[in-house]
Design an enzyme around this catalytic site. Structure first.
Site, PDB file in Angstrom:
ATOM      1  N   LEU A   1       0.849  -1.201   0.000  1.00  0.00           N
ATOM      2  CA  LEU A   1       0.000   0.000   0.000  1.00  0.00           C
ATOM      3  C   LEU A   1       0.881   1.246   0.000  1.00  0.00           C
ATOM      4  O   LEU A   1       1.947   1.271   0.623  1.00  0.00           O
ATOM      5  CB  LEU A   1      -0.913  -0.033   1.233  1.00  0.00           C
ATOM      6  CG  LEU A   1      -1.914  -1.203   1.217  1.00  0.00           C
ATOM      7  CD1 LEU A   1      -2.466  -1.475   2.601  1.00  0.00           C
ATOM      8  CD2 LEU A   1      -3.043  -0.946   0.228  1.00  0.00           C
TER       9      LEU A   1
ATOM     10  N   HIS B   1       3.421 -10.957   9.221  1.00  0.00           N
ATOM     11  CA  HIS B   1       4.514 -11.319   8.311  1.00  0.00           C
ATOM     12  C   HIS B   1       5.141 -12.632   8.782  1.00  0.00           C
ATOM     13  O   HIS B   1       5.436 -12.779   9.977  1.00  0.00           O
ATOM     14  CB  HIS B   1       5.564 -10.198   8.271  1.00  0.00           C
ATOM     15  CG  HIS B   1       6.650 -10.498   7.288  1.00  0.00           C
ATOM     16  ND1 HIS B   1       6.458 -10.390   5.931  1.00  0.00           N
ATOM     17  CD2 HIS B   1       7.921 -10.959   7.459  1.00  0.00           C
ATOM     18  CE1 HIS B   1       7.564 -10.755   5.313  1.00  0.00           C
ATOM     19  NE2 HIS B   1       8.464 -11.104   6.212  1.00  0.00           N
TER      20      HIS B   1
HETATM   21  C1  GAR Z   1       0.695 -15.970   5.580  1.00  0.00           C
HETATM   22  O1  GAR Z   1       1.792 -16.786   5.851  1.00  0.00           O
HETATM   23  C2  GAR Z   1       1.053 -14.513   5.793  1.00  0.00           C
HETATM   24  O2  GAR Z   1       1.886 -14.304   6.880  1.00  0.00           O
HETATM   25  C3  GAR Z   1       1.769 -14.208   4.504  1.00  0.00           C
HETATM   26  O3  GAR Z   1       1.030 -14.877   3.516  1.00  0.00           O
HETATM   27  C4  GAR Z   1       0.362 -16.007   4.083  1.00  0.00           C
HETATM   28  C5  GAR Z   1      -1.122 -15.893   3.812  1.00  0.00           C
HETATM   29  O4  GAR Z   1      -1.812 -17.040   4.226  1.00  0.00           O
HETATM   30  N1  GAR Z   1       1.816 -12.791   4.290  1.00  0.00           N
HETATM   31  C6  GAR Z   1       2.850 -12.188   3.720  1.00  0.00           C
HETATM   32  O5  GAR Z   1       3.809 -12.765   3.279  1.00  0.00           O
HETATM   33  C7  GAR Z   1       2.735 -10.668   3.627  1.00  0.00           C
HETATM   34  N2  GAR Z   1       4.013 -10.086   3.450  1.00  0.00           N
HETATM   35  P1  GAR Z   1      -3.380 -17.022   4.514  1.00  0.00           P
HETATM   36  O6  GAR Z   1      -4.063 -16.409   3.293  1.00  0.00           O
HETATM   37  O7  GAR Z   1      -3.713 -18.483   4.652  1.00  0.00           O
HETATM   38  O8  GAR Z   1      -3.619 -16.236   5.762  1.00  0.00           O
END
Ligand code: GAR
Length: 202
Positions: free
Chosen positions: A96, A112
């Site tokens: 964003l 994260h």
């Molecule tokens: C999670 O591991 C979250 O921490 C990561 O993506 C995945 C989403 O899983 N987010 C990032 O990497 C953001 N920088 P989900 O859709 O099952 O919650």
């Protein structure tokens, strides 16, 4: 007691959204209420999870809003309409702009899947984070919940939890362990902490 209105932004499977919905149901997330789920992907399973829980859903797609400013203006419109107090990025894969984040100081949370400042910033998202951790050979990784500001993964850290890396881990196995042992615990906890602060302020 007034509850903070929470909007959750998602792009994928939505297991972190599920953890928030489950916390609401279990009564561990009480100071906030999820009133809206917005996805930037039409086929995100997170939308099904929200619908199953009876939460309003919206999609804001890149093909409809190719310009970032218009995309974010639509987000702001939906968030304002829902009287949003707190925005939670739960697997939301778009960075964003400063224009957007500056509208909501200390009112946007992100989860994260690493111990910030390791393996974070632009380009580090989803499985890529775990691939990088395994490539580096770290023995401990984890998850971080932080406030979102104009620096990707650079806002104030709220909660962190360490998770062991084990011999034979693949990115997928490590991702699952980090979710189970850290993300799904930290995110609802942080949502309650910040919601409580916001409602006590008023
Ligand atoms: C999670 O591991 C979250 O921490 C990561 O993506 C995945 C989403 O899983 N987010 C990032 O990497 C953001 N920088 P989900 O859709 O099952 O919650």
């Amino acid at each position: 007691m007034r509850q903070a209105n929470i909007a959750v932004l998602v792009s994928g499977g939505g297991t972190n959204l599920q953890a928030l919905l489950d916390a609401e149901k279990a009564g561990t997330l009480v100071s906030g209420k999820i009133v809206l789920v917005i996805s930037d992907k039409a086929d995100a399973y997170a939308l099904t999870r929200a619908k199953n829980a009876g939460v309003r859903t919206e999609t804001v797609l890149k093909r409809d809003f190719p310009e970032k400013a218009a995309f974010e203006a639509r987000l702001v419109e939906l968030l304002t309409e829902a009287k949003t107090d707190l925005i939670i990025l739960a697997g939301f894969m778009r960075i964003l702009s400063a224009d957007f984040t500056s509208r909501y100081p200390n009112r946007i949370l992100n989860v994260h899947p690493a111990l910030i400042p390791s393996f974070c910033g632009e380009g580090f998202y989803g499985l890529k984070v775990h691939e990088a951790a395994l490539k580096k050979g770290v023995k401990v990784t984890g998850a971080t919940v932080h406030f979102v500001n104009e620096i990707p993964d650079g806002g104030e850290i709220i909660l962190q939890k360490a998770v062991d890396v084990l011999p034979g881990d693949t990115p997928e196995i490590l991702q699952r362990r980090v979710m189970e042992q850290a993300e799904w615990i930290l995110l609802p906890k942080a949502a309650e902490l910040v919601s409580r602060e916001l409602t006590e302020e008023q």
